[in-house]
Enzyme design. Structure first.
Site: not given
Ligand SMILES: Cc1cc2nc3c(=O)[nH]c(=O)nc-3n(C[C@H](O)[C@H](O)[C@H](O)COP(=O)(O)OP(=O)(O)OC[C@H]3O[C@@H](n4cnc5c(N)ncnc54)[C@H](O)[C@@H]3O)c2cc1C
Length: 337
Positions: A238, A164, A333
């Site tokens: 998420s 990520r 994130e």
């Protein structure tokens, strides 16, 4: 170039947070991008590049020019016996591009079906799901340098992809606008079906031959059953990354919590953040208009009239309690604005 003033961004972020942009414009070409940058420079305004708004949290009105990237186009550039190279405009919708690839029998991104957002944002955080990350099919991208207004090319190495992560979230943050991404897809698929949930569905439909379409269908079914649809409840998927801890720390925590899940990686043991958040007692908790999703504790939600700063404050409380309970620091994130 059509620049609008004082526009609500509620329809442009999947959290559904109602904050305004001082200026807003849709860019359909590189010239639009350049003209918009020059408008912002003249007014001394910061700029926000917006794709589908599925990985941002608006905590305030933006005294900025918001440039919605709608650069389109899908072009096959070349092919050989094994691969096909396809350049895709940054403003194409990610899932539509996945469907186009499947229709053409181009393999490699079927596991990434139904991820919201645009193609241009996909390298930003090296999107991934069900055992695949885009870095595996990435050839290069073209990006507009915001200072020089030149188009530059970045190969996978230059993008510094990680879990990520990419250079565009770090050293080169806010310096480039991604205009197109070129993917290298396989003509003969290598199926990635290690994920238990994918295997279960394929097993149920065993009479059918495995194909990139059947894997995509399985992924879509799993995602629909597990993740809240942002059209129904605001969210950005998420909220935190899954943390990786050392083997030593993992063993220490396991002596107290024997059921802790962990997956070995090159850097250590990856722990599902959802498990940590659930253990810390947050799953399904609602606080007025915001909360933690009842099925998937990694997803923070806005039930309608929630504020970004409330979501941010909830995320900080979750971080603090997970840190206190397990000694593990969760990293968001989602990009806070
Ligand atoms: C229900 C749900 C499920 C999700 N599941 C996953 C998943 O499985 N895996 C995963 O990796 N992600 C997942 N996400 C997160 C999200 O879909 C991805 O991060 C997606 O790539 C974001 O795309 P976007 O166009 O919406 O980006 P935006 O939210 O618009 O932007 C994200 C960031 O990228 C910047 N940016 C966007 N476009 C450009 C551009 N062209 N040039 C330069 N900067 C740009 C923005 O300024 C911002 O900082 C999920 C989100 C939701 C809501």
């Amino acid at each position: 170039m059509n620049i609008q003033e004082n526009i609500s961004l509620q329809a442009f972020n999947t959290f559904g947070i109602n904050k305004n942009a001082r200026f807003f414009t849709v860019c359909k070409s590189i010239d639009d991008l350049k003209d918009s940058l020059s408008f912002a420079a003249k007014k001394n305004l910061p700029v926000l590049i917006l794709g589908g708004g599925s990985n941002i949290l608006l905590t305030k009105d933006l005294e900025a020019l918001v440039m919605k990237n709608e650069l389109k186009g899908i072009h096959k550039i070349k092919e050989d016996k094994e691969y096909v190279w396809v350049e895709v405009g940054a403003g194409e919708i990610w899932h539509d591009w996945v469907m186009t690839a499947i229709e053409n029998n181009w393999a490699g991104i079927e596991n990434l079906s139904l991820i919201p957002g645009t193609v241009g944002a996909s390298p930003m955080q090296n999107i991934g799901a069900y055992g695949v990350e885009i870095k595996e099919v990435f050839e290069e991208l073209k990006a507009l340098n915001r200072k020089t207004l030149e188009i530059e090319k970045f190969d996978a190495e230059a993008c510094q992809f990680g879990y990520r992560e990419s250079v565009f979230k770090n050293e080169l943050k806010d310096q480039y606008i991604i205009c197109s991404v070129t993917f290298r897809l396989r003509k003969n698929p290598i199926f990635k079906t290690e994920y238990g949930a994918i295997q279960e569905i394929l097993e149920k439909n065993k009479s059918q031959k495995i194909s990139i379409k059947s894997i995509s269908d399985a992924v879509i079914a799993i995602r629909k059953s597990k993740l809240p649809n942002p059209k129904e409840i605001g969210n950005a998927g998420s909220f935190f990354k899954n943390p990786t801890i050392s083997n030593k720390q993992y063993e220490r925590i396991r002596s107290e919590y024997p059921q802790i899940p962990g997956y070995p990686t090159e850097e250590g043991i990856k722990i599902p953040a959802a498990w940590l958040i659930e253990q810390a007692g947050w799953k399904g908790k609602r606080f007025g208009e915001i909360g933690v999703h009842e099925k998937q504790p990694l997803v923070l939600v806005n039930y309608g009239k929630g504020e970004g700063k409330e979501v941010k404050s909830l995320s900080e409380k979750i971080q603090k309690s997970v840190l206190e309970k397990f000694g593990i620091q969760l990293t968001p994130e989602v990009n806070f604005l």
